[in-house]
Design a protein around this motif. Structure first.
Motif, PDB file in Angstrom:
ATOM      1  N   PHE A  59      40.866  47.224  47.539  1.00 62.92           N
ATOM      2  CA  PHE A  59      41.509  46.016  48.057  1.00 62.92           C
ATOM      3  C   PHE A  59      41.767  45.012  46.932  1.00 62.92           C
ATOM      4  CE2 PHE A  59      40.834  41.651  49.758  1.00 62.92           C
ATOM      5  CZ  PHE A  59      42.008  41.555  50.473  1.00 62.92           C
ATOM      6  N   GLY A  63      45.473  44.535  45.574  1.00 63.69           N
ATOM      7  CA  GLY A  63      45.986  43.364  46.272  1.00 63.69           C
ATOM      8  C   GLY A  63      46.293  42.180  45.376  1.00 63.69           C
ATOM      9  N   PRO A  65      47.742  40.723  41.319  1.00 65.81           N
ATOM     10  CA  PRO A  65      48.558  41.129  40.180  1.00 65.81           C
ATOM     11  C   PRO A  65      47.699  41.572  38.998  1.00 65.81           C
ATOM     12  CG  PRO A  65      49.129  38.914  40.932  1.00 65.81           C
ATOM     13  CD  PRO A  65      47.863  39.287  41.606  1.00 65.81           C
ATOM     14  N   ILE A  68      46.625  38.752  36.398  1.00 67.64           N
ATOM     15  CA  ILE A  68      45.461  37.882  36.591  1.00 67.64           C
ATOM     16  C   ILE A  68      44.170  38.673  36.362  1.00 67.64           C
ATOM     17  CG2 ILE A  68      44.986  38.062  39.084  1.00 67.64           C
ATOM     18  CD1 ILE A  68      45.078  34.887  38.982  1.00 67.64           C
ATOM     19  N   ILE A  72      41.418  37.537  33.652  1.00 59.20           N
ATOM     20  CA  ILE A  72      40.003  37.350  33.996  1.00 59.20           C
ATOM     21  C   ILE A  72      39.141  38.060  32.978  1.00 59.20           C
ATOM     22  CG2 ILE A  72      38.195  38.051  35.621  1.00 59.20           C
ATOM     23  CD1 ILE A  72      39.917  37.324  37.865  1.00 59.20           C
ATOM     24  N   TYR A  75      40.271  36.398  29.063  1.00 61.37           N
ATOM     25  CA  TYR A  75      39.972  34.967  28.867  1.00 61.37           C
ATOM     26  C   TYR A  75      38.757  34.509  29.664  1.00 61.37           C
ATOM     27  CZ  TYR A  75      44.561  34.597  26.681  1.00 61.37           C
ATOM     28  OH  TYR A  75      45.633  34.765  25.862  1.00 61.37           O
ATOM     29  N   GLY A  76      38.558  35.137  30.843  1.00 64.31           N
ATOM     30  CA  GLY A  76      37.519  34.649  31.748  1.00 64.31           C
ATOM     31  C   GLY A  76      36.121  35.082  31.358  1.00 64.31           C
ATOM     32  N   SER A  79      33.879  33.382  28.718  1.00 67.13           N
ATOM     33  CA  SER A  79      33.425  32.020  28.963  1.00 67.13           C
ATOM     34  C   SER A  79      32.112  31.986  29.744  1.00 67.13           C
ATOM     35  CB  SER A  79      34.500  31.224  29.709  1.00 67.13           C
ATOM     36  OG  SER A  79      34.546  31.613  31.058  1.00 67.13           O
TER      37      SER A  79
ATOM     38  N   LYS B 168      53.313  40.488  43.618  1.00 73.81           N
ATOM     39  CA  LYS B 168      52.527  40.695  42.403  1.00 73.81           C
ATOM     40  C   LYS B 168      53.403  40.532  41.151  1.00 73.81           C
ATOM     41  CE  LYS B 168      50.617  44.267  44.626  1.00 73.81           C
ATOM     42  NZ  LYS B 168      50.090  45.634  44.628  1.00 73.81           N
ATOM     43  N   SER B 171      53.896  37.020  39.550  1.00 71.67           N
ATOM     44  CA  SER B 171      52.935  36.417  38.612  1.00 71.67           C
ATOM     45  C   SER B 171      53.476  36.452  37.184  1.00 71.67           C
ATOM     46  CB  SER B 171      51.596  37.147  38.678  1.00 71.67           C
ATOM     47  OG  SER B 171      51.722  38.446  38.153  1.00 71.67           O
ATOM     48  N   MET B 182      49.944  31.750  39.203  1.00 73.63           N
ATOM     49  CA  MET B 182      49.391  32.243  37.937  1.00 73.63           C
ATOM     50  C   MET B 182      49.408  31.154  36.870  1.00 73.63           C
ATOM     51  SD  MET B 182      48.239  35.022  36.485  1.00 73.63           S
ATOM     52  CE  MET B 182      47.478  34.828  34.895  1.00 73.63           C
ATOM     53  N   ALA B 185      46.874  28.411  37.530  1.00 69.23           N
ATOM     54  CA  ALA B 185      45.534  28.852  37.142  1.00 69.23           C
ATOM     55  C   ALA B 185      45.372  28.779  35.620  1.00 69.23           C
ATOM     56  CB  ALA B 185      45.283  30.279  37.632  1.00 69.23           C
ATOM     57  N   GLN B 186      46.455  29.149  34.888  1.00 68.52           N
ATOM     58  CA  GLN B 186      46.406  29.100  33.425  1.00 68.52           C
ATOM     59  C   GLN B 186      46.222  27.674  32.931  1.00 68.52           C
ATOM     60  OE1 GLN B 186      49.902  31.704  32.832  1.00 68.52           O
ATOM     61  NE2 GLN B 186      49.237  31.796  30.710  1.00 68.52           N
ATOM     62  N   PRO B 195      37.974  29.097  32.233  1.00 68.58           N
ATOM     63  CA  PRO B 195      38.944  30.130  32.615  1.00 68.58           C
ATOM     64  C   PRO B 195      38.437  31.049  33.726  1.00 68.58           C
ATOM     65  CG  PRO B 195      38.080  30.523  30.418  1.00 68.58           C
ATOM     66  CD  PRO B 195      37.615  29.174  30.822  1.00 68.58           C
ATOM     67  N   PHE B 196      37.141  31.396  33.674  1.00 66.93           N
ATOM     68  CA  PHE B 196      36.650  32.370  34.650  1.00 66.93           C
ATOM     69  C   PHE B 196      36.817  31.850  36.069  1.00 66.93           C
ATOM     70  CE2 PHE B 196      33.323  34.864  36.839  1.00 66.93           C
ATOM     71  CZ  PHE B 196      33.790  36.121  36.498  1.00 66.93           C
ATOM     72  N   TYR B 199      40.701  31.645  37.032  1.00 73.19           N
ATOM     73  CA  TYR B 199      41.370  32.921  37.280  1.00 73.19           C
ATOM     74  C   TYR B 199      40.789  33.604  38.514  1.00 73.19           C
ATOM     75  CZ  TYR B 199      43.719  32.324  32.866  1.00 73.19           C
ATOM     76  OH  TYR B 199      44.506  31.829  31.870  1.00 73.19           O
ATOM     77  N   LEU B 200      39.474  33.396  38.754  1.00 75.96           N
ATOM     78  CA  LEU B 200      38.871  33.977  39.947  1.00 75.96           C
ATOM     79  C   LEU B 200      39.449  33.325  41.201  1.00 75.96           C
ATOM     80  CD1 LEU B 200      36.862  36.234  39.851  1.00 75.96           C
ATOM     81  CD2 LEU B 200      35.046  34.622  40.383  1.00 75.96           C
ATOM     82  N   GLY B 202      42.403  31.973  41.400  1.00 74.88           N
ATOM     83  CA  GLY B 202      43.760  32.496  41.509  1.00 74.88           C
ATOM     84  C   GLY B 202      43.770  33.876  42.142  1.00 74.88           C
ATOM     85  N   LEU B 203      42.837  34.729  41.690  1.00 78.19           N
ATOM     86  CA  LEU B 203      42.720  36.075  42.251  1.00 78.19           C
ATOM     87  C   LEU B 203      42.474  36.024  43.754  1.00 78.19           C
ATOM     88  CD1 LEU B 203      42.181  39.171  41.052  1.00 78.19           C
ATOM     89  CD2 LEU B 203      39.913  38.670  41.885  1.00 78.19           C
ATOM     90  N   TYR B 206      45.646  35.078  45.523  1.00 82.13           N
ATOM     91  CA  TYR B 206      46.577  36.218  45.578  1.00 82.13           C
ATOM     92  C   TYR B 206      46.147  37.205  46.655  1.00 82.13           C
ATOM     93  CZ  TYR B 206      49.637  35.276  41.615  1.00 82.13           C
ATOM     94  OH  TYR B 206      50.578  34.747  40.791  1.00 82.13           O
ATOM     95  N   LEU B 207      44.827  37.482  46.706  1.00 79.41           N
ATOM     96  CA  LEU B 207      44.337  38.431  47.719  1.00 79.41           C
ATOM     97  C   LEU B 207      44.609  37.904  49.117  1.00 79.41           C
ATOM     98  CD1 LEU B 207      40.989  39.641  46.112  1.00 79.41           C
ATOM     99  CD2 LEU B 207      43.079  40.945  46.446  1.00 79.41           C
ATOM    100  N   THR B 210      48.373  38.415  49.842  1.00 83.84           N
ATOM    101  CA  THR B 210      48.755  39.793  50.146  1.00 83.84           C
ATOM    102  C   THR B 210      48.161  40.226  51.484  1.00 83.84           C
ATOM    103  OG1 THR B 210      46.938  40.533  48.753  1.00 83.84           O
ATOM    104  CG2 THR B 210      49.106  40.596  47.783  1.00 83.84           C
TER     105      THR B 210
END
Lengths: 231, 233
Positions: A59, A63, A65, A68, A72, A75-76, A79, B168, B171, B182, B185-186, B195-196, B199-200, B202-203, B206-207, B210
């Motif tokens: 999923f 689900g 892109p 991202i 993660i 870059y993620g 950190s 998708k 993005s 996207m 989030a950047q 960033p973590f 981006y999380l 953002g993820l 997105y989920l 969808t």
């Protein structure tokens, strides 16, 4: 006049970057296939925690892109202190390994569904016949299930492999010098827009075209029963 | 930080998600126009038309999406600048990121949608078209009353898949600077140095997108095939 010299030099610089694209492509398909096999096994294992984990994995990676997911990881993760102190840090520091890891996980999400569909398409009678002959466990899997499932999976898998070539272009966004990022650098330096991008596109297209031909040939080889008989 | 207050990024992320929806939907619509034109050219039996349609579809299915989006964005701006210089506007003329992005997503989606529409058209029972001709419908009326409703019915599952792809692919438009999910989030990741978390988030959004839109397509499919179910069941 756009000189032929410029086109030729651009082509040489882009071809020189092709190995990076191919390395990322090959390694992520290799590891992605391995992860996908594990996820498929968990998904059909019948053990609830395993199959729930596999569903969640599929999923998330199907689900969202790829971009991202890549960000993660690249870059993620650095950190958070935990990742920086783990044994994986030497790998997560390198954009190349981040790219391979992220592309492999993403393709594994799609590929495991392809594998699951192929497993489901193995006729029940074949498995029963094998059991009746006394095959079980690994022998049954190796001799009966795997060959039939692999043949079933081939068309969908070829699509996935080709879409992976296209996905490698995203690594240009995490400072890897693949074909697309070199083309963008040439555009940036020369302010010539169309030529570098067109040549890069041609390289990707030819690569994918060859791949598609190879898969058509493979499908022909593994399905002799579908060919017209020649007496 | 991710909250909705004064210093929160919650609203910005939601706005980004809405922009993602808008640009993907525009892209899907552009793709449906291009896709139906290609499907038509392939079905028409005209040699030249079919060759052009084939070339378009295989080209845009074989090129990396990111390259296509860069090409549409830089290419259309360069074209507009050249036209601008002709009519006396000096300097660089940029195409709005939204238009370039939607066009990029649409050009890719169209190549795939063509096959969906072609398959759906071929699934219409030939008797239906003959009957329409027999009662004297001319081509446009037949297209509107007989072909479009049935093609859409058969195309819904395929379109649902391509919608997910468009969502998708959208993005990638972040590279043009459009503040969709996207990109938001950047920007958040850059300005808070977290960033973590960004981006999380953002993820997760997105989920959500969808997942929710997938339910919508499921419902549409159920509704569109309710007549078929009654016939078979």
């Amino acid at each position: 006049m756009m000189s032929l010299d410029f086109i030729w030099l651009t082509f040489l610089r882009l071809i020189a970057a092709l190995p990076v694209t191919i390395e990322v492509w090959f390694l992520s398909i290799l590891f992605g296939g391995f992860v996908a096999a594990c996820v498929t096994w968990m998904r059909v294992s019948g053990i609830l925690p395993f199959s729930l984990f596999a569903r969640l994995f599929i999923f998330i990676f199907r689900g969202s892109p790829l971009l991202i997911q890549l960000f993660i990881i690249y870059y993620g993760l650095p950190s958070i202190p935990f990742a920086r102190h783990s044994f994986l840090w030497p790998f997560l520091r390198e954009p190349f390994y981040c790219a391979v890891l992220s592309l492999a996980l993403c393709t594994a999400g799609y590929t495991s569904e392809i594998f699951r569909g192929a497993l489901a398409a193995v006729p029940r009678g074949q498995v029963e016949a094998a059991r009746a002959c006394g095959m079980s466990g690994f022998l049954l899997f190796r001799r009966i299930i795997l060959p039939i499932a692999a043949r079933q999976a081939l068309p969908a898998y070829s699509t996935e492999v080709i879409s992976m070539t296209k996905a490698t272009a995203l690594v240009s966004l995490i400072t890897l010098w693949d074909v697309l990022s070199v083309a963008l650098k040439i555009r940036n330096d020369t302010l010539i827009t169309y030529t570098p991008l067109l040549i890069a596109g041609a390289i990707y297209y030819v690569f994918n075209y060859i791949l598609a031909r190879v898969f058509v040939w493979l499908e022909y080889v593994v399905s002799p029963h579908l060919r017209r008989r020649v007496y | 930080m991710l909250g909705f207050g004064d210093k929160g990024w919650g609203l910005a992320l939601i706005a980004g998600a809405l922009m993602t929806l808008a640009v993907s939907l525009t892209g899907l619509l552009i793709g449906s126009v291009l896709g139906s034109l290609i499907a038509w050219s392939k079905l028409s039996g005209h040699k030249v038309g079919a060759t052009i349609g084939d070339a378009y579809a295989s080209l845009f299915r074989g090129l990396p999406e990111l390259l296509v989006i860069y090409f549409v964005y830089f290419g259309s701006s360069a074209l507009l600048t050249a036209v601008g210089n002709l009519v006396g506007i000096e300097g660089f003329v940029g195409v709005p990121a939204f238009a370039a992005g939607a066009l990029g997503v649409g050009v890719i989606s169209g190549a795939y949608q063509a096959e969906v529409y072609r398959g759906a058209y071929l699934a219409i029972a030939p008797g239906e078209l003959e009957a329409a001709r027999a009662v004297g419908m001319h081509r446009l009326l037949m297209f509107r009353r007989i072909i479009v409703p049935q093609v859409l019915r058969y195309a819904i599952p395929g379109l649902g898949n391509l919608w997910q792809v468009a969502l998708k692919d959208s993005s990638l438009i972040s590279v043009t600077g459009l503040t969709e999910l996207m990109r938001t989030a950047q920007v958040g990741a850059g300005s808070t140095r977290q960033p973590f978390a960004f981006y999380l988030a953002g993820l997760g959004l997105y989920l959500t997108l969808t997942f929710v839109t997938d339910r919508f397509f499921e419902a549409a499919e159920k509704r569109a095939t309710r007549g078929l179910k009654r016939m078979h069941g």
